[in-house]
Design a protein around this motif. Sequence first.
Motif, PDB file in Angstrom:
ATOM      1  N   THR A  56      36.947  27.315  40.871  1.00  0.00           N
ATOM      2  CA  THR A  56      36.398  27.599  39.545  1.00  0.00           C
ATOM      3  C   THR A  56      35.456  28.794  39.533  1.00  0.00           C
ATOM      4  O   THR A  56      35.056  29.257  38.472  1.00  0.00           O
ATOM      5  N   ASN A  57      35.101  29.294  40.722  1.00  0.00           N
ATOM      6  CA  ASN A  57      34.148  30.405  40.796  1.00  0.00           C
ATOM      7  C   ASN A  57      34.776  31.650  41.411  1.00  0.00           C
ATOM      8  O   ASN A  57      34.093  32.464  42.034  1.00  0.00           O
ATOM      9  N   ALA A  58      36.084  31.809  41.241  1.00  0.00           N
ATOM     10  CA  ALA A  58      36.772  32.990  41.780  1.00  0.00           C
ATOM     11  C   ALA A  58      36.236  34.255  41.127  1.00  0.00           C
ATOM     12  O   ALA A  58      35.919  34.277  39.932  1.00  0.00           O
ATOM     13  N   ARG A  59      36.145  35.327  41.930  1.00  0.00           N
ATOM     14  CA  ARG A  59      35.593  36.589  41.439  1.00  0.00           C
ATOM     15  C   ARG A  59      36.360  37.765  42.041  1.00  0.00           C
ATOM     16  O   ARG A  59      37.100  37.603  43.019  1.00  0.00           O
ATOM     17  N   VAL A  60      36.149  38.961  41.488  1.00  0.00           N
ATOM     18  CA  VAL A  60      36.854  40.159  41.941  1.00  0.00           C
ATOM     19  C   VAL A  60      35.865  41.309  42.128  1.00  0.00           C
ATOM     20  O   VAL A  60      34.886  41.424  41.384  1.00  0.00           O
ATOM     21  N   THR A  61      36.122  42.142  43.128  1.00  0.00           N
ATOM     22  CA  THR A  61      35.265  43.309  43.375  1.00  0.00           C
ATOM     23  C   THR A  61      35.666  44.473  42.482  1.00  0.00           C
ATOM     24  O   THR A  61      36.726  44.466  41.853  1.00  0.00           O
ATOM     25  N   ILE A 101      41.702  40.229  36.331  1.00  0.00           N
ATOM     26  CA  ILE A 101      42.522  39.359  37.166  1.00  0.00           C
ATOM     27  C   ILE A 101      42.619  37.960  36.561  1.00  0.00           C
ATOM     28  O   ILE A 101      41.615  37.356  36.164  1.00  0.00           O
ATOM     29  N   GLY A 102      43.846  37.448  36.502  1.00  0.00           N
ATOM     30  CA  GLY A 102      44.115  36.048  36.164  1.00  0.00           C
ATOM     31  C   GLY A 102      45.156  35.528  37.140  1.00  0.00           C
ATOM     32  O   GLY A 102      45.553  36.225  38.071  1.00  0.00           O
ATOM     33  N   SER A 134      40.881  31.997  56.144  1.00  0.00           N
ATOM     34  CA  SER A 134      41.389  30.669  55.808  1.00  0.00           C
ATOM     35  C   SER A 134      42.051  30.633  54.440  1.00  0.00           C
ATOM     36  O   SER A 134      42.246  29.559  53.878  1.00  0.00           O
ATOM     37  N   GLY A 135      42.398  31.781  53.900  1.00  0.00           N
ATOM     38  CA  GLY A 135      43.035  31.844  52.586  1.00  0.00           C
ATOM     39  C   GLY A 135      42.065  31.873  51.432  1.00  0.00           C
ATOM     40  O   GLY A 135      42.458  31.697  50.284  1.00  0.00           O
ATOM     41  N   ARG A 136      40.791  32.147  51.720  1.00  0.00           N
ATOM     42  CA  ARG A 136      39.792  32.173  50.655  1.00  0.00           C
ATOM     43  C   ARG A 136      39.666  33.534  49.987  1.00  0.00           C
ATOM     44  O   ARG A 136      38.908  33.695  49.037  1.00  0.00           O
ATOM     45  N   TYR A 176      37.752  30.774  46.656  1.00  0.00           N
ATOM     46  CA  TYR A 176      37.108  29.457  46.582  1.00  0.00           C
ATOM     47  C   TYR A 176      36.164  29.252  47.762  1.00  0.00           C
ATOM     48  O   TYR A 176      36.277  29.909  48.792  1.00  0.00           O
ATOM     49  N   ARG A 177      35.257  28.312  47.595  1.00  0.00           N
ATOM     50  CA  ARG A 177      34.400  27.861  48.690  1.00  0.00           C
ATOM     51  C   ARG A 177      35.030  26.637  49.351  1.00  0.00           C
ATOM     52  O   ARG A 177      35.883  25.961  48.763  1.00  0.00           O
TER      53      ARG A 177
END
Length: 220
Positions: free
Chosen positions: A196-201, A115-116, A91-93, A151-152
């Motif tokens: 606001t809670n985006a994260r990267v592996t 990442i930004g 869904s684009g998350r 995002y959630r």
Amino acid sequence: MRTARTSWRTCSLGAAAVAALLAATACNPGVADTKNPTTPTTAPSTAGTTHSSPSPSTSTSSGAGTSSGAGTVACNDNDLSITTSVWRQDSGRHLLVTATNFTDKTCTLYHYPYIGFGAVIDGPLAQMGSAPKAIATIGPKEKAYAGLFLYRGSEKTVPVEAVSIGYQDRALNSNKESAMLDVALSKEIGSLDVGTNARVTYWNRDLGAIEDLLFRSGTS
């Protein structure tokens, strides 16, 4: 990864052949081709292309576990081609970042990318998951991957049209003050919604491991 297979020929010996056996070898094993395995490049729909994307459950890569534990010189902007892609059934998350080594030397993508999102959201994002057992050392034309959770479902988001990326050296959190390079999203992607809670592996040569973390760890 292909493994060498040994093909054995069967020999039938009569009593009259025993003497000949002492003077010559009757059978020898024949070894199959042992060329180095190739690295699959199956990935979701890639920025700038019209390739259709597989579902997260079917995307695979055999690059896991082939990286050297000692590592090499760190990869940088001059070594890499960066593409971004999304999963067709998502869904684009989530977003996939694919780094391809286009030089003739080996380099290592250490830890996780900074990442930004251009001028809209400053980075770097916090990391998610744990570091893989094998670091992401890539030779010429080889790839490594990092996944972004954006995002959630109920979270407030903002639209972005570019991803900014930077790279670490061997030391964790190194190069944090270095400028990040903006990578525009393709027309196929358009824009992304980021919460606001985006994260990267962490970087990983195994695409399947990235997908497991993104889609089976409660972030989907």
